[in-house]
Design an enzyme around this catalytic site. Sequence first.
Site, short mmCIF file in Angstrom:
data_model
loop_
_atom_site.label_atom_id
_atom_site.label_comp_id
_atom_site.label_asym_id
_atom_site.label_seq_id
_atom_site.Cartn_x
_atom_site.Cartn_y
_atom_site.Cartn_z
NE ARG A 170 33.28 -2.68 -64.51
CZ ARG A 170 34.17 -1.76 -64.81
NH1 ARG A 170 35.43 -1.89 -64.40
NH2 ARG A 170 33.83 -0.71 -65.50
CG ASN A 196 39.32 0.24 -70.41
OD1 ASN A 196 39.09 1.00 -69.47
ND2 ASN A 196 40.46 0.24 -71.07
CG HIS A 201 33.25 -4.90 -69.19
ND1 HIS A 201 33.89 -3.70 -69.18
CD2 HIS A 201 32.20 -4.76 -68.35
CE1 HIS A 201 33.25 -2.86 -68.37
NE2 HIS A 201 32.23 -3.48 -67.85
CG HIS A 260 27.05 -2.97 -59.59
ND1 HIS A 260 26.42 -1.99 -60.31
CD2 HIS A 260 27.99 -3.49 -60.44
CE1 HIS A 260 26.94 -1.93 -61.54
NE2 HIS A 260 27.88 -2.84 -61.64
#
Length: 326
Positions: free
Chosen positions: A63, A94, A67, A194
């Site tokens: 992740r 965040n 990001h 996911h």
Amino acid sequence: MEVTRRRSVLHFLITLVVLAGAGKGQLVENFYAGTCPMVEAIVRQTVVTKVGQTFTTIPATLRLFFHDCFVEGCDASVMISSPNGDAEKDAEDNLSLAGDGFDTVIKAKQAVESVCPGVVSCADVLAIAARDVVAQAGGPLFNVELGRRDGLISQASRVVGNLPDPTFNLIQLNTMFARNNLTELDMIALSGAHTLGFSHCNRFANRLYSFSPASTVDPSLNPTYAQQLMAACPQNVDPNIAIDMDPETPRTFDNVYYQNLIAGKGLFTSDEVLFTDASSQPTVNDFANSPGDFNAAFGTAMRKLGRTGVKIGIQGEIRRDCTSFN
Ligand code: HEM
Ligand SMILES: *[C@@H]1O[C@H](CO)[C@@H](O)[C@H](O)[C@H]1NC(C)=O
Ligand SMILES: *[C@@H]1O[C@H](CO)[C@@H](O)[C@H](O)[C@H]1NC(C)=O
């Protein structure tokens, strides 16, 4: 003698290929062949050790890469710590990036620095680590492109509007991914991340308690799954409580995520919509049936994600410490 000469000719050729690639503004697979040939082995070793200590390393690092790439490009801007609490990672959005991802990159970079100081960017260390954590969870192997430089900007204010929201519909998802040169197919494949990791209850509570005037529970949720979610996440639950995003195989990188979507067990609106929207449904069906198709699409999409907004050549810098600018 002969062997040495052949090797130096080989190094020369590799360097030419690397420079040619860099000159065209592109990343290349063997970027550090001449300057830090062990870099991938060193990062992998750090990742394997850290995963052995804590499984969270895997979802956290994956992740973190996403990001980093979507905000300011894949340039390790997300790694910067600001004493004022206004760096990229401090943004409200965040979304509670787990500390183990940061720790993995910091440790891997330190290990790399001890062998080839000042050569490998933090952005590349993060890209390699993100690839390696997927493999550690049983996901696909793919080659990672390198040659990124570290960015010089990291601001919380630049996060807003650049990361997808879990309430997004298909058009909103496609629009945001298209801005990063990713297609709907890439977006559906990357959402398969996911299959691992956790979400805090507040990220999907609207689907359980306040969906619409007509129905407090999102009708696209499998009713049994909705009951399970409500039991795990009662209203006013401790905000630190988080649950597995893949209720079936939370520690395996597999295509069960897509089977879950078909069963109405997508945790976020942005997950379930991939199945409920007729235009993306065929891809979900394909990935649910074919681990091979999913794995291939995921590897391709990760390589494309890794090209987002990259700095190359003399842009940016090679950070010494990933958490601060030189
Ligand atoms: C498609 C749009 C996406 C949305 C709306 C989204 C949203 C979210 C949200 C809300 C969480 C839970 C955060 C929390 O409560 O702590 C999460 C977790 C996660 N996301 Fe996404 N995400 C998306 C795409 C991606 C992509 C492309 C990747 C990587 C390739 C990714 C990897 C992860 C991982 C691994 C976690 C678990 C983190 C952990 O357990 O520490 N996501 N995502
Ligand atoms: C994320 O942002 C919140 C404030 O919005 C902050 O309290 C938290 O420490 C940040 N998380 C990380 C890992 O930086
Ligand atoms: C998308 O691709 C174009 C053409 O290669 C490039 O100029 C642009 O910088 C890319 N956008 C991002 C966000 O990487």
